[in-house]
Structure formats: C-alpha cells, structure tokens
Design a protein around this motif. Structure first.
Motif, PDB file in Angstrom:
ATOM      1  N   THR A 100      42.963  48.315  38.807  1.00  0.00           N
ATOM      2  CA  THR A 100      41.625  47.776  38.587  1.00  0.00           C
ATOM      3  C   THR A 100      41.485  46.374  39.167  1.00  0.00           C
ATOM      4  O   THR A 100      40.508  46.078  39.865  1.00  0.00           O
ATOM      5  N   VAL A 101      42.445  45.527  38.898  1.00  0.00           N
ATOM      6  CA  VAL A 101      42.369  44.146  39.406  1.00  0.00           C
ATOM      7  C   VAL A 101      42.437  44.121  40.932  1.00  0.00           C
ATOM      8  O   VAL A 101      41.602  43.509  41.594  1.00  0.00           O
ATOM      9  N   LEU A 102      43.418  44.812  41.501  1.00  0.00           N
ATOM     10  CA  LEU A 102      43.574  44.777  42.962  1.00  0.00           C
ATOM     11  C   LEU A 102      42.413  45.458  43.683  1.00  0.00           C
ATOM     12  O   LEU A 102      41.891  44.918  44.676  1.00  0.00           O
ATOM     13  N   ALA A 103      42.001  46.624  43.204  1.00  0.00           N
ATOM     14  CA  ALA A 103      40.901  47.334  43.861  1.00  0.00           C
ATOM     15  C   ALA A 103      39.585  46.573  43.717  1.00  0.00           C
ATOM     16  O   ALA A 103      38.794  46.507  44.670  1.00  0.00           O
ATOM     17  N   SER A 104      39.354  45.963  42.563  1.00  0.00           N
ATOM     18  CA  SER A 104      38.118  45.202  42.365  1.00  0.00           C
ATOM     19  C   SER A 104      38.102  43.945  43.230  1.00  0.00           C
ATOM     20  O   SER A 104      37.065  43.603  43.824  1.00  0.00           O
ATOM     21  N   LEU A 105      39.234  43.261  43.327  1.00  0.00           N
ATOM     22  CA  LEU A 105      39.305  42.085  44.206  1.00  0.00           C
ATOM     23  C   LEU A 105      39.126  42.482  45.669  1.00  0.00           C
ATOM     24  O   LEU A 105      38.429  41.805  46.435  1.00  0.00           O
ATOM     25  N   GLY A 106      39.737  43.580  46.060  1.00  0.00           N
ATOM     26  CA  GLY A 106      39.564  44.071  47.428  1.00  0.00           C
ATOM     27  C   GLY A 106      38.122  44.453  47.707  1.00  0.00           C
ATOM     28  O   GLY A 106      37.586  44.166  48.784  1.00  0.00           O
ATOM     29  N   ALA A 107      37.483  45.096  46.736  1.00  0.00           N
ATOM     30  CA  ALA A 107      36.094  45.513  46.907  1.00  0.00           C
ATOM     31  C   ALA A 107      35.149  44.325  47.011  1.00  0.00           C
ATOM     32  O   ALA A 107      34.246  44.318  47.842  1.00  0.00           O
ATOM     33  N   VAL A 108      35.348  43.310  46.181  1.00  0.00           N
ATOM     34  CA  VAL A 108      34.459  42.153  46.253  1.00  0.00           C
ATOM     35  C   VAL A 108      34.672  41.399  47.566  1.00  0.00           C
ATOM     36  O   VAL A 108      33.711  40.926  48.191  1.00  0.00           O
ATOM     37  N   ALA A 109      35.910  41.314  48.035  1.00  0.00           N
ATOM     38  CA  ALA A 109      36.181  40.654  49.312  1.00  0.00           C
ATOM     39  C   ALA A 109      35.541  41.431  50.468  1.00  0.00           C
ATOM     40  O   ALA A 109      34.914  40.840  51.355  1.00  0.00           O
ATOM     41  N   ALA A 110      35.687  42.751  50.454  1.00  0.00           N
ATOM     42  CA  ALA A 110      35.066  43.580  51.485  1.00  0.00           C
ATOM     43  C   ALA A 110      33.544  43.460  51.409  1.00  0.00           C
ATOM     44  O   ALA A 110      32.862  43.412  52.444  1.00  0.00           O
ATOM     45  N   GLY A 111      33.014  43.407  50.189  1.00  0.00           N
ATOM     46  CA  GLY A 111      31.575  43.258  50.015  1.00  0.00           C
ATOM     47  C   GLY A 111      31.048  41.951  50.565  1.00  0.00           C
ATOM     48  O   GLY A 111      29.988  41.917  51.201  1.00  0.00           O
ATOM     49  N   VAL A 112      31.777  40.871  50.348  1.00  0.00           N
ATOM     50  CA  VAL A 112      31.372  39.572  50.895  1.00  0.00           C
ATOM     51  C   VAL A 112      31.316  39.645  52.420  1.00  0.00           C
ATOM     52  O   VAL A 112      30.349  39.202  53.049  1.00  0.00           O
ATOM     53  N   GLU A 113      32.358  40.218  53.022  1.00  0.00           N
ATOM     54  CA  GLU A 113      32.385  40.361  54.481  1.00  0.00           C
ATOM     55  C   GLU A 113      31.214  41.211  54.967  1.00  0.00           C
ATOM     56  O   GLU A 113      30.559  40.884  55.955  1.00  0.00           O
ATOM     57  N   LEU A 114      30.950  42.311  54.291  1.00  0.00           N
ATOM     58  CA  LEU A 114      29.858  43.192  54.660  1.00  0.00           C
ATOM     59  C   LEU A 114      28.513  42.472  54.511  1.00  0.00           C
ATOM     60  O   LEU A 114      27.653  42.554  55.393  1.00  0.00           O
ATOM     61  N   GLY A 115      28.330  41.776  53.408  1.00  0.00           N
ATOM     62  CA  GLY A 115      27.095  41.039  53.194  1.00  0.00           C
ATOM     63  C   GLY A 115      26.868  39.983  54.252  1.00  0.00           C
ATOM     64  O   GLY A 115      25.733  39.808  54.739  1.00  0.00           O
ATOM     65  N   GLN A 116      27.910  39.289  54.632  1.00  0.00           N
ATOM     66  CA  GLN A 116      27.800  38.281  55.688  1.00  0.00           C
ATOM     67  C   GLN A 116      27.486  38.920  57.033  1.00  0.00           C
ATOM     68  O   GLN A 116      26.686  38.399  57.804  1.00  0.00           O
ATOM     69  N   ALA A 117      28.089  40.070  57.302  1.00  0.00           N
ATOM     70  CA  ALA A 117      27.831  40.766  58.559  1.00  0.00           C
ATOM     71  C   ALA A 117      26.394  41.275  58.619  1.00  0.00           C
ATOM     72  O   ALA A 117      25.770  41.255  59.695  1.00  0.00           O
ATOM     73  N   LEU A 118      25.876  41.712  57.503  1.00  0.00           N
ATOM     74  CA  LEU A 118      24.520  42.238  57.468  1.00  0.00           C
ATOM     75  C   LEU A 118      23.465  41.147  57.671  1.00  0.00           C
ATOM     76  O   LEU A 118      22.379  41.425  58.174  1.00  0.00           O
ATOM     77  N   THR A 119      23.798  39.935  57.245  1.00  0.00           N
ATOM     78  CA  THR A 119      22.812  38.848  57.335  1.00  0.00           C
ATOM     79  C   THR A 119      23.117  37.853  58.440  1.00  0.00           C
ATOM     80  O   THR A 119      22.312  36.968  58.693  1.00  0.00           O
ATOM     81  N   GLY A 120      24.273  37.964  59.043  1.00  0.00           N
ATOM     82  CA  GLY A 120      24.694  36.956  60.013  1.00  0.00           C
ATOM     83  C   GLY A 120      24.455  37.337  61.402  1.00  0.00           C
ATOM     84  O   GLY A 120      24.227  36.791  62.359  1.00  0.00           O
TER      85      GLY A 120
END
Length: 120
Positions: A100-120
């Motif tokens: 849970t900890v590792l997958a959630s941290l990985g997901a939030v990190a991937a989400g940040v990258e995706l969000g930045q790519a979508l708006t950048g």
C-alpha cells in the motif's frame, strides 16, 4: 462555499470507494484486501494528477480534498492490516502495509508527472 465543494466531492468519493471495493472483491476471493489497496492507489494517482496539474483551489477542494479524501481510506487499511496480523496472517499484513505504501507513493509520483505533462 469551499466546504460545499468538499461535501460534493465526498458524496461522490464515498460511494465510489464502496462500489470499487465490492467490484474488486467479487473478482478476487482472497483474505488480502485488494479492494482497499485499489482505492488507495487510485486515489493517490488522481491526487497526484491534480497536484501536478496545479488545479485551481475550487477544483482541488472538490476533487482532491472531497473526492480523493472519501475515496481513499487509511482507517480501513489500518484495520485490515491489523485484522490480518491478528488472524495469524503476518505475511499478508506485512505485504499489505508495504504494498500500500509503495504503490500509493508510486501512483502519486506518476500522477504528478502525468499532471505536469498534461498542463505543460
């Protein structure tokens, strides 16, 4: 006014958590809490996308605080991990905590990258 957005997001997130958990449980007959793991990772991904996209405060209140806050569940994760340990499934309890900890941290990190790519 912001509290109404949080309320509306929570009203969407709570049933979404329940329905997702039920759908996952119906597919995987296991003592491992796959449903809770799924909603926590999914919520972390969505929250990461919102943060990465730097969404405005009203949208963040609705989707980040409200929806993701109600979708994810630290209390159920904690209870299910404790229940596994008490039932003699220490390996599943440890796996649940680590996954849970590792997958959630990985997901939030991937989400940040995706969000930045979508708006950048």
């Amino acid at each position: 006014m912001t509290w109404l957005l949080v309320l509306a997001g929570g009203a969407l997130g709570a049933p979404l958590r329940y329905l997702t958990d039920r759908a996952v449980r119906s597919r995987y007959d296991s003592v491992f809490p796959w449903g809770t793991l799924t909603v926590n990772v999914l919520g972390s991904l969505v929250l990461g996308v919102l943060a990465g996209a730097a969404v405005a405060s009203p949208a963040y209140a609705l989707l980040g605080t409200g929806l993701c806050g109600a979708l994810t569940t630290y209390s159920t994760f904690s209870y299910e991990t404790l229940r596994l340990a008490q039932a003699g499934s220490a390996r599943y309890a440890a796996l649940n905590a680590v996954a849970t900890v590792l997958a959630s941290l990985g997901a939030v990190a991937a989400g940040v990258e995706l969000g930045q790519a979508l708006t950048g």
